[in-house]
Design a protein around this motif. Structure first.
Motif, mmCIF file in Angstrom:
data_model
loop_
_atom_site.group_PDB
_atom_site.id
_atom_site.type_symbol
_atom_site.label_atom_id
_atom_site.label_comp_id
_atom_site.label_asym_id
_atom_site.label_seq_id
_atom_site.Cartn_x
_atom_site.Cartn_y
_atom_site.Cartn_z
ATOM 1 N N MET A 169 -1.144 3.684 13.778
ATOM 2 C CA MET A 169 -0.018 3.975 13.313
ATOM 3 C C MET A 169 0.517 2.483 13.213
ATOM 4 S SD MET A 169 2.839 5.164 15.790
ATOM 5 C CE MET A 169 3.610 3.796 16.056
ATOM 6 N N LEU A 170 -0.038 1.368 14.385
ATOM 7 C CA LEU A 170 0.577 0.267 14.734
ATOM 8 C C LEU A 170 0.590 -0.600 13.552
ATOM 9 C CD1 LEU A 170 2.508 -1.028 16.469
ATOM 10 C CD2 LEU A 170 0.231 -1.327 17.296
ATOM 11 N N SER A 171 -0.879 -0.726 13.100
ATOM 12 C CA SER A 171 -1.060 -1.349 12.238
ATOM 13 C C SER A 171 -0.382 -0.968 11.029
ATOM 14 C CB SER A 171 -2.587 -1.520 12.077
ATOM 15 O OG SER A 171 -3.190 -0.235 11.935
ATOM 16 N N LYS A 172 0.094 0.366 10.726
ATOM 17 C CA LYS A 172 0.670 0.391 9.354
ATOM 18 C C LYS A 172 1.427 0.234 9.461
ATOM 19 C CE LYS A 172 -3.164 4.030 7.613
ATOM 20 N NZ LYS A 172 -3.159 5.267 8.419
ATOM 21 N N THR A 173 2.692 -0.198 10.233
ATOM 22 C CA THR A 173 4.087 0.475 10.224
ATOM 23 C C THR A 173 3.740 -1.556 10.505
ATOM 24 O OG1 THR A 173 3.152 1.925 12.353
ATOM 25 C CG2 THR A 173 6.343 1.237 11.709
ATOM 26 N N PHE A 174 3.218 -1.667 11.051
ATOM 27 C CA PHE A 174 3.791 -3.062 11.687
ATOM 28 C C PHE A 174 3.607 -3.662 10.067
ATOM 29 C CE2 PHE A 174 2.421 -7.875 11.647
ATOM 30 C CZ PHE A 174 3.434 -8.117 12.311
ATOM 31 N N SER A 175 2.302 -3.404 8.878
ATOM 32 C CA SER A 175 1.916 -3.814 7.869
ATOM 33 C C SER A 175 3.105 -3.859 6.575
ATOM 34 C CB SER A 175 0.853 -3.564 6.832
ATOM 35 O OG SER A 175 -0.264 -3.521 8.112
ATOM 36 N N VAL A 176 3.429 -2.132 6.626
ATOM 37 C CA VAL A 176 4.697 -2.036 5.821
ATOM 38 C C VAL A 176 5.874 -2.787 5.929
ATOM 39 C CG1 VAL A 176 6.227 0.188 5.469
ATOM 40 C CG2 VAL A 176 3.550 0.611 5.057
ATOM 41 N N MET A 177 6.102 -2.807 7.373
ATOM 42 C CA MET A 177 7.556 -3.032 7.646
ATOM 43 C C MET A 177 7.321 -5.176 7.140
ATOM 44 S SD MET A 177 8.944 -2.483 11.619
ATOM 45 C CE MET A 177 7.669 -2.350 12.103
ATOM 46 N N ILE A 178 6.625 -5.425 7.444
ATOM 47 C CA ILE A 178 6.406 -6.723 7.284
ATOM 48 C C ILE A 178 6.143 -7.705 5.890
ATOM 49 C CG2 ILE A 178 5.031 -9.398 7.151
ATOM 50 C CD1 ILE A 178 6.071 -8.681 9.340
ATOM 51 N N ILE A 179 5.454 -6.482 4.643
ATOM 52 C CA ILE A 179 5.241 -6.485 2.938
ATOM 53 C C ILE A 179 6.657 -6.194 2.956
ATOM 54 C CG2 ILE A 179 3.924 -5.904 1.978
ATOM 55 C CD1 ILE A 179 1.707 -5.460 3.469
ATOM 56 N N PHE A 180 7.078 -4.869 3.353
ATOM 57 C CA PHE A 180 8.375 -4.699 2.397
ATOM 58 C C PHE A 180 9.458 -5.683 2.587
ATOM 59 C CE2 PHE A 180 12.353 -1.972 2.897
ATOM 60 C CZ PHE A 180 13.392 -1.933 1.717
ATOM 61 N N SER A 181 9.855 -6.300 4.463
ATOM 62 C CA SER A 181 10.741 -7.316 4.399
ATOM 63 C C SER A 181 10.596 -8.685 3.600
ATOM 64 C CB SER A 181 10.767 -7.274 5.735
ATOM 65 O OG SER A 181 11.112 -6.658 7.001
ATOM 66 N N PHE A 182 9.319 -9.274 3.763
ATOM 67 C CA PHE A 182 9.018 -10.286 2.611
ATOM 68 C C PHE A 182 9.484 -9.627 1.307
ATOM 69 C CE2 PHE A 182 6.339 -12.301 -0.012
ATOM 70 C CZ PHE A 182 6.753 -14.255 0.355
ATOM 71 N N VAL A 183 8.796 -8.808 0.176
ATOM 72 C CA VAL A 183 9.876 -8.353 -1.033
ATOM 73 C C VAL A 183 11.631 -8.568 -0.539
ATOM 74 C CG1 VAL A 183 9.777 -6.628 -3.026
ATOM 75 C CG2 VAL A 183 7.812 -7.418 -1.059
#
Lengths: 175, 194
Positions: B1-15
């Motif tokens: 869960m943590l890896s997916k949540t983190f990745s989604v947050m970071i990629i979304f933030s960067f975009v």
């Protein structure tokens, strides 16, 4: 109600006094148990740091990048359809991610529209009945050494959506 | 869960950062977020140690037995038979009481104690229903006195900052019941995927 608030101040010291009596009256050396427990607690807390690093990094990226505003504009149509007042959008979007962020937003909201308005009270309902999702779940699951959390995240968000609806309904009907 | 949540947050933030021209702020906040995490961990450390120690003292003194006897009938239908006995039940009752009394900082270490005892014999790394139920219920707390909200409202001149409290209780009760039902239903649905 003020009385209730006074009472809660006493809870913590009273628990400490009870523990003090236990330590005094017990025949066994309970202080040793305290030390053991505290040592375990220390290990648990230090082991949480990697999780906290990931979460704080992700959340602060979301805030500083303007991602929150983008999320707001994405979810605005859905939430206004549900009858959510426009002013509440930021606190709702922030709720799953950050506790202190929501408090800051509520602070601004109360200042702008007054603490006794219907919207402010609805904000209280929502904030009082929900907590941050990402942080809470991550902390508990990583402390228990769980990798696969199954339905925990979807369930939390379903419940969160329901919380929004309930707060708005109760806010509109009762306050 | 943590890896997916983190990745989604970071990629979304960067975009989003690229779209709203905020990449510089994102880079700056990265540094401070790491020290924030360390500060948070350190500020939890004292509480974690202390309450884990106290918990052990209370557990060995046998006082918890009386408390659990009161809470057990409520816990059994929600968390199931396995959780409603022995060490699991004791830790869970303590965590629930701390939450209920609004001992914010103490509630977290006690809650962590509870989930650790749920998963003590679990080597698979797959969450059990009890842990999920507990974690999800922790996202919808029941606060006897929501002190932060009351403080905020009186700060901005509310006539009666306490008047929302009964409604918050009502809200919480409805939401908590709903959360229990959702978890029960989803645990059925997810069983096949195990």
């Amino acid at each position: 109600m003020n009385f209730l608030e006074k009472c809660t101040v006493f809870i913590m010291p009273l628990i400490l006094v009870c523990v003090a009596f236990m330590l005094l009256l017990s025949k066994r050396e309970l202080v040793i148990s305290f030390m053991d427990g505290a040592r375990e607690g220390m290990a648990t807390c230090i082991n949480l740091l990697p999780t906290l690093l990931l979460i704080m990094c992700g959340v602060s990226a979301l805030f500083s990048s303007g991602g929150v505003d983008v999320l707001c504009s994405i979810f605005r149509p859905v939430l206004t359809f549900l009858g959510v007042p426009e002013e509440l959008l930021p606190s709702i979007i922030l709720r799953p991610f950050s506790g202190s962020g929501v408090t800051a937003v509520a602070d601004r909201l109360f200042k702008e529209i007054g603490a006794d308005s219907y919207v402010a009270k609805t904000a209280c309902l929502l904030m009082g009945a929900t907590d941050t999702i990402i942080y809470t779940l991550s902390v508990y699951f990583s402390a228990a050494n769980i990798k696969k959390t199954r339905y925990a995240l979807p369930a939390s968000f379903v419940v969160f959506l329901f919380s929004i609806i309930v707060s708005v309904l109760i806010g509109r009907k009762l306050l | 869960m943590l890896s997916k949540t983190f990745s989604v947050m970071i990629i979304f933030s960067f975009v989003s950062a690229c779209l709203t021209n905020n990449v510089e702020r994102m880079a700056e906040s990265f540094v401070s977020s790491l020290s924030d995490a360390v500060t948070l961990c350190l500020s939890l450390l004292g509480m974690m140690c202390f309450w884990s120690g106290i918990m052990k003292v209370i557990a060995e003194s046998g006082v918890l037995n009386k408390l659990t006897a009161v809470i057990k009938p409520l816990i059994k239908p929600v968390f199931g038979k396995e959780t409603a006995k022995g060490e699991n039940l004791e830790n869970l009752s303590a965590a629930i009481m701390a939450n209920f009394l609004g001992l914010g900082n103490a509630a977290l270490p006690l809650g962590i104690n509870a989930v650790k005892s749920f998963e003590k014999n679990n080597k698979s790394g797959i969450a059990t229903d009890s842990t999920i139920m507990f974690a999800v219920l922790n996202t919808v707390p029941f606060q006897l006195v929501p002190s932060t909200l009351i403080a905020l409202r009186s700060k901005y001149g509310s006539q009666n900052p306490y008047d929302v409290v009964p409604y918050i209780w009502l809200c919480s009760l409805i939401i908590i019941s709903f959360a229990v039902v959702v978890c029960k239903i989803m645990s059925r649905l997810w069983r096949k995927k195990l």
